[in-house]
Design a protein around this motif. Structure first.
Motif, PDB file in Angstrom:
ATOM      1  N   MET A   4       5.800  72.157  29.868  1.00 38.29           N
ATOM      2  CA  MET A   4       6.664  71.950  31.010  1.00 38.29           C
ATOM      3  C   MET A   4       8.004  72.652  30.773  1.00 38.29           C
ATOM      4  O   MET A   4       8.563  72.581  29.694  1.00 38.29           O
ATOM      5  CB  MET A   4       6.890  70.459  31.215  1.00 38.29           C
ATOM      6  CG  MET A   4       7.599  70.157  32.473  1.00 38.29           C
ATOM      7  SD  MET A   4       7.482  68.404  32.804  1.00 38.29           S
ATOM      8  CE  MET A   4       9.077  68.137  33.460  1.00 38.29           C
ATOM      9  N   ARG A   5       8.484  73.317  31.757  1.00 32.72           N
ATOM     10  CA  ARG A   5       9.716  74.083  31.643  1.00 32.72           C
ATOM     11  C   ARG A   5      10.923  73.156  31.686  1.00 32.72           C
ATOM     12  O   ARG A   5      11.017  72.277  32.530  1.00 32.72           O
ATOM     13  CB  ARG A   5       9.788  75.084  32.778  1.00 32.72           C
ATOM     14  CG  ARG A   5      10.873  76.090  32.599  1.00 32.72           C
ATOM     15  CD  ARG A   5      10.678  77.232  33.586  1.00 32.72           C
ATOM     16  NE  ARG A   5      11.616  78.264  33.263  1.00 32.72           N
ATOM     17  CZ  ARG A   5      11.299  79.386  32.656  1.00 32.72           C
ATOM     18  NH1 ARG A   5      10.069  79.603  32.313  1.00 32.72           N
ATOM     19  NH2 ARG A   5      12.211  80.289  32.394  1.00 32.72           N
ATOM     20  N   GLU A   6      11.839  73.390  30.766  1.00 31.30           N
ATOM     21  CA  GLU A   6      13.075  72.619  30.707  1.00 31.30           C
ATOM     22  C   GLU A   6      14.186  73.435  31.363  1.00 31.30           C
ATOM     23  O   GLU A   6      14.613  74.461  30.840  1.00 31.30           O
ATOM     24  CB  GLU A   6      13.443  72.300  29.251  1.00 31.30           C
ATOM     25  CG  GLU A   6      12.433  71.441  28.532  1.00 31.30           C
ATOM     26  CD  GLU A   6      12.439  70.009  29.027  1.00 31.30           C
ATOM     27  OE1 GLU A   6      13.436  69.578  29.646  1.00 31.30           O
ATOM     28  OE2 GLU A   6      11.436  69.316  28.809  1.00 31.30           O
ATOM     29  N   PHE A   7      14.653  72.980  32.511  1.00 31.09           N
ATOM     30  CA  PHE A   7      15.640  73.745  33.262  1.00 31.09           C
ATOM     31  C   PHE A   7      17.025  73.702  32.629  1.00 31.09           C
ATOM     32  O   PHE A   7      17.821  74.609  32.817  1.00 31.09           O
ATOM     33  CB  PHE A   7      15.679  73.266  34.718  1.00 31.09           C
ATOM     34  CG  PHE A   7      14.430  73.624  35.465  1.00 31.09           C
ATOM     35  CD1 PHE A   7      14.185  74.929  35.838  1.00 31.09           C
ATOM     36  CD2 PHE A   7      13.495  72.656  35.773  1.00 31.09           C
ATOM     37  CE1 PHE A   7      13.033  75.270  36.519  1.00 31.09           C
ATOM     38  CE2 PHE A   7      12.336  72.991  36.450  1.00 31.09           C
ATOM     39  CZ  PHE A   7      12.100  74.303  36.818  1.00 31.09           C
ATOM     40  N   TRP A   8      17.321  72.685  31.859  1.00 32.94           N
ATOM     41  CA  TRP A   8      18.622  72.645  31.194  1.00 32.94           C
ATOM     42  C   TRP A   8      18.722  73.754  30.161  1.00 32.94           C
ATOM     43  O   TRP A   8      19.800  74.312  29.950  1.00 32.94           O
ATOM     44  CB  TRP A   8      18.897  71.262  30.594  1.00 32.94           C
ATOM     45  CG  TRP A   8      18.011  70.872  29.467  1.00 32.94           C
ATOM     46  CD1 TRP A   8      16.812  70.232  29.536  1.00 32.94           C
ATOM     47  CD2 TRP A   8      18.259  71.090  28.082  1.00 32.94           C
ATOM     48  NE1 TRP A   8      16.282  70.042  28.293  1.00 32.94           N
ATOM     49  CE2 TRP A   8      17.157  70.555  27.369  1.00 32.94           C
ATOM     50  CE3 TRP A   8      19.299  71.679  27.366  1.00 32.94           C
ATOM     51  CZ2 TRP A   8      17.076  70.601  25.987  1.00 32.94           C
ATOM     52  CZ3 TRP A   8      19.202  71.720  25.987  1.00 32.94           C
ATOM     53  CH2 TRP A   8      18.106  71.186  25.318  1.00 32.94           C
ATOM     54  N   ILE A   9      17.595  74.096  29.543  1.00 33.79           N
ATOM     55  CA  ILE A   9      17.587  75.204  28.582  1.00 33.79           C
ATOM     56  C   ILE A   9      17.841  76.518  29.316  1.00 33.79           C
ATOM     57  O   ILE A   9      18.602  77.370  28.844  1.00 33.79           O
ATOM     58  CB  ILE A   9      16.266  75.238  27.794  1.00 33.79           C
ATOM     59  CG1 ILE A   9      16.179  74.010  26.878  1.00 33.79           C
ATOM     60  CG2 ILE A   9      16.138  76.524  26.990  1.00 33.79           C
ATOM     61  CD1 ILE A   9      14.884  73.892  26.117  1.00 33.79           C
ATOM     62  N   ASP A  10      17.214  76.680  30.476  1.00 32.04           N
ATOM     63  CA  ASP A  10      17.435  77.896  31.264  1.00 32.04           C
ATOM     64  C   ASP A  10      18.893  78.031  31.684  1.00 32.04           C
ATOM     65  O   ASP A  10      19.452  79.132  31.685  1.00 32.04           O
ATOM     66  CB  ASP A  10      16.545  77.895  32.502  1.00 32.04           C
ATOM     67  CG  ASP A  10      15.074  78.056  32.172  1.00 32.04           C
ATOM     68  OD1 ASP A  10      14.771  78.579  31.079  1.00 32.04           O
ATOM     69  OD2 ASP A  10      14.238  77.665  33.005  1.00 32.04           O
ATOM     70  N   ARG A  11      19.507  76.931  32.042  1.00 32.07           N
ATOM     71  CA  ARG A  11      20.919  76.983  32.450  1.00 32.07           C
ATOM     72  C   ARG A  11      21.812  77.395  31.283  1.00 32.07           C
ATOM     73  O   ARG A  11      22.722  78.209  31.447  1.00 32.07           O
ATOM     74  CB  ARG A  11      21.342  75.627  33.001  1.00 32.07           C
ATOM     75  CG  ARG A  11      20.745  75.339  34.350  1.00 32.07           C
ATOM     76  CD  ARG A  11      21.274  74.023  34.915  1.00 32.07           C
ATOM     77  NE  ARG A  11      20.466  73.624  36.035  1.00 32.07           N
ATOM     78  CZ  ARG A  11      19.580  72.627  36.004  1.00 32.07           C
ATOM     79  NH1 ARG A  11      19.412  71.912  34.925  1.00 32.07           N
ATOM     80  NH2 ARG A  11      18.880  72.345  37.063  1.00 32.07           N
ATOM     81  N   TRP A  12      21.555  76.830  30.110  1.00 31.95           N
ATOM     82  CA  TRP A  12      22.357  77.197  28.936  1.00 31.95           C
ATOM     83  C   TRP A  12      22.139  78.659  28.559  1.00 31.95           C
ATOM     84  O   TRP A  12      23.072  79.369  28.190  1.00 31.95           O
ATOM     85  CB  TRP A  12      22.048  76.295  27.752  1.00 31.95           C
ATOM     86  CG  TRP A  12      22.827  75.033  27.797  1.00 31.95           C
ATOM     87  CD1 TRP A  12      22.379  73.794  28.128  1.00 31.95           C
ATOM     88  CD2 TRP A  12      24.228  74.886  27.528  1.00 31.95           C
ATOM     89  NE1 TRP A  12      23.408  72.886  28.074  1.00 31.95           N
ATOM     90  CE2 TRP A  12      24.553  73.531  27.712  1.00 31.95           C
ATOM     91  CE3 TRP A  12      25.236  75.768  27.163  1.00 31.95           C
ATOM     92  CZ2 TRP A  12      25.833  73.044  27.529  1.00 31.95           C
ATOM     93  CZ3 TRP A  12      26.512  75.276  26.981  1.00 31.95           C
ATOM     94  CH2 TRP A  12      26.807  73.935  27.168  1.00 31.95           C
TER      95      TRP A  12
END
Length: 94
Positions: free
Chosen positions: A1-9
């Motif tokens: 599952m993709r973690e969007f908080w990681i993408d934002r960082w």
């Protein structure tokens, strides 16, 4: 599952890389801009490695032989790097 908080960082870190490598401290007399650039350089690459480690999927290592995994990823990453390196060398030095 993709973690969007990681993408934002990672997106924020990409912006910091562009800012740090840009003309932020081209004028070496500006101590504030030089300090900001040095601060960005303190953490942006280690943060990328930490976030990449959080996204590392260990099931691919167990499902494939480790040697096959290294060869496949080397072709995917090193081949474009070498092609671009040779291309940029020809463009800039010739």
């Amino acid at each position: 599952m993709r973690e969007f908080w990681i993408d934002r960082w990672k997106g924020l870190l990409i912006l910091l890389v562009v800012l740090g490598h840009g003309n932020l401290a081209q004028d070496e007399t500006s101590t504030l801009l030089l300090s900001i650039r040095n601060f960005i350089y303190l953490f942006h690459m280690p943060a990328f490695f930490i976030l990449a480690g959080l996204c590392f999927n260990t099931t691919t290592i167990h499902n494939e032989h480790f040697r096959n995994l290294i060869v496949k990823r080397s072709k995917r990453l090193l081949l474009p790097y070498l092609v671009f390196g040779v291309f940029s060398w020809v463009v800039y030095d010739v």
